[in-house]
Design an enzyme around this catalytic site. Structure first.
Site, short mmCIF file in Angstrom:
data_model
loop_
_atom_site.label_atom_id
_atom_site.label_comp_id
_atom_site.label_asym_id
_atom_site.label_seq_id
_atom_site.Cartn_x
_atom_site.Cartn_y
_atom_site.Cartn_z
N ASP A 46 0.98 -2.35 -8.15
CA ASP A 46 1.45 -1.00 -7.80
C ASP A 46 1.91 -0.97 -6.34
O ASP A 46 2.44 0.05 -5.87
CB ASP A 46 0.41 0.09 -8.12
CG ASP A 46 -0.89 -0.11 -7.37
OD1 ASP A 46 -1.05 -1.13 -6.67
OD2 ASP A 46 -1.78 0.77 -7.50
N SER A 47 1.77 -2.10 -5.64
CA SER A 47 2.38 -2.23 -4.32
C SER A 47 3.90 -2.05 -4.43
O SER A 47 4.57 -1.83 -3.43
CB SER A 47 2.04 -3.60 -3.69
OG SER A 47 2.29 -4.65 -4.61
N GLU A 183 -10.13 -7.88 -2.18
CA GLU A 183 -9.16 -7.58 -1.13
C GLU A 183 -9.87 -7.15 0.15
O GLU A 183 -10.71 -6.24 0.13
CB GLU A 183 -8.20 -6.47 -1.60
CG GLU A 183 -7.16 -6.12 -0.52
CD GLU A 183 -5.95 -5.36 -1.01
OE1 GLU A 183 -5.84 -5.12 -2.24
OE2 GLU A 183 -5.11 -4.99 -0.17
O1 KIV Z 1 -0.56 -4.02 -5.96
C1 KIV Z 1 -0.78 -5.14 -5.49
O2 KIV Z 1 0.12 -5.81 -4.97
C2 KIV Z 1 -2.13 -5.67 -5.55
C3 KIV Z 1 -2.43 -6.88 -4.73
C4 KIV Z 1 -2.58 -6.47 -3.32
C5 KIV Z 1 -3.60 -7.61 -5.22
O3 KIV Z 1 -2.96 -5.12 -6.20
#
Ligand code: KIV
Length: 266
Positions: A46-47, A183
């Site tokens: 979701d990044s 994380e």
């Molecule tokens: O959304 C994302 O990119 C993530 C990573 C930071 C693990 O969850």
């Protein structure tokens, strides 16, 4: 070329004793490159909200965003396991978690889903696994709870907090998740959890002692130069390379140097 399964990811730790490689990707061309580079896992994170959609945080990301991007990435991936993030608000209770995870599987092509959290979503995780859906967990700095955590800060620095995260990891393993993202936690905590679990851990800002590593693709490629977290290593400076290419194109058009007759049809 065999498709990687969640079981293969567990076997990397339990049988092959080799590290697991994971990267985010949110669209067809990048997912193809990440897959072709031999990564074990493509995470449609979701990044995407912050990296591609211009949102301030991941909490603005909705199911439609995740399905749209997961579909595109999934079409490109031949080998890696495709894990898709469950967006904020999509797993409030067991019923909505199952309904939305099924949409990510059926519409987005997800082979596993990743909700954030431990104890507070235990019943949702149990329900997902009960429905036969592969679950990757996410503990430590969980970006969807950024306001509750008081910002993007390292989690688990005190003994009490570290013990809680440790206990949550054990509980998630007992519930049946196939891996856990850790994380932004101290490396000593990541090591303790990794040594205690039979399933693999994937670190991001969690030091060198996890069973594998995950990063946000655009951070690694150097798309954004204003923020540089300690745990990101930039393997390229694509922002500079792209800006320079765009500037040269603009200058060539303005100067009448592009296109030439050679680049034209008779
Ligand atoms: O959304 C994302 O990119 C993530 C990573 C930071 C693990 O969850």
């Amino acid at each position: 070329m065999d498709k990687i399964t969640a079981k293969d990811i567990i076997n990397r730790k339990q049988k092959e004793h080799r590290k697991i490689t994971a990267l985010t990707a949110y669209d067809f061309p990048f997912a193809r490159l990440v897959d072709q580079a031999g990564m074990d896992i493509v995470l449609v994170g979701d990044s995407v909200g912050m990296v591609c959609l211009g949102y301030e945080s991941t909490v603005s990301v909705v199911m439609a965003d995740m399905i749209h991007h997961a579909k595109a990435a999934r079409r490109a991936v031949k080998r890696a396991l495709v894990v898709v993030d469950m967006p904020f608000g999509s797993y409030e209770d067991a019923g909505s978690a199952v309904m939305n995870a099924k949409r990510l599987v059926q519409e987005g092509g997800a082979e596993a889903v990743k909700p954030e959290g431990g104890n507070v979503i235990a019943s949702q995780v149990k329900a997902l696994i009960g429905e036969g859906i592969n679950v990757m967990s996410h503990l430590g700095m969980t970006p969807q709870s950024v306001s509750k955590l008081g910002g993007y800060k390292v989690q688990g620095r005190t003994k009490k907090e570290a013990d809680r995260i440790f206990d949550e990891a054990l509980r998630l393993e007992r519930l049946g998740v196939f891996s856990i993202v850790l994380e932004c936690v101290p490396y000593s905590l990541a090591k303790r959890i990794t040594e205690a679990l039979k399933i693999p851990t994937l670190g991001i800002g969690a030091g060198p002692y996890t069973d594998g590593q995950v990063l946000v693709l655009h951070d690694l490629l150097g798309f954004e130069s204003s923020v540089h977290p300690r745990f990101v290593r930039r393997y390229a400076r694509l922002d500079d390379a792209i800006s320079s290419a765009l500037e040269r194109y603009r200058n060539d058009v303005l100067a009448g140097k592009f296109p030439t007759l050679k680049e034209s049809f008779k």
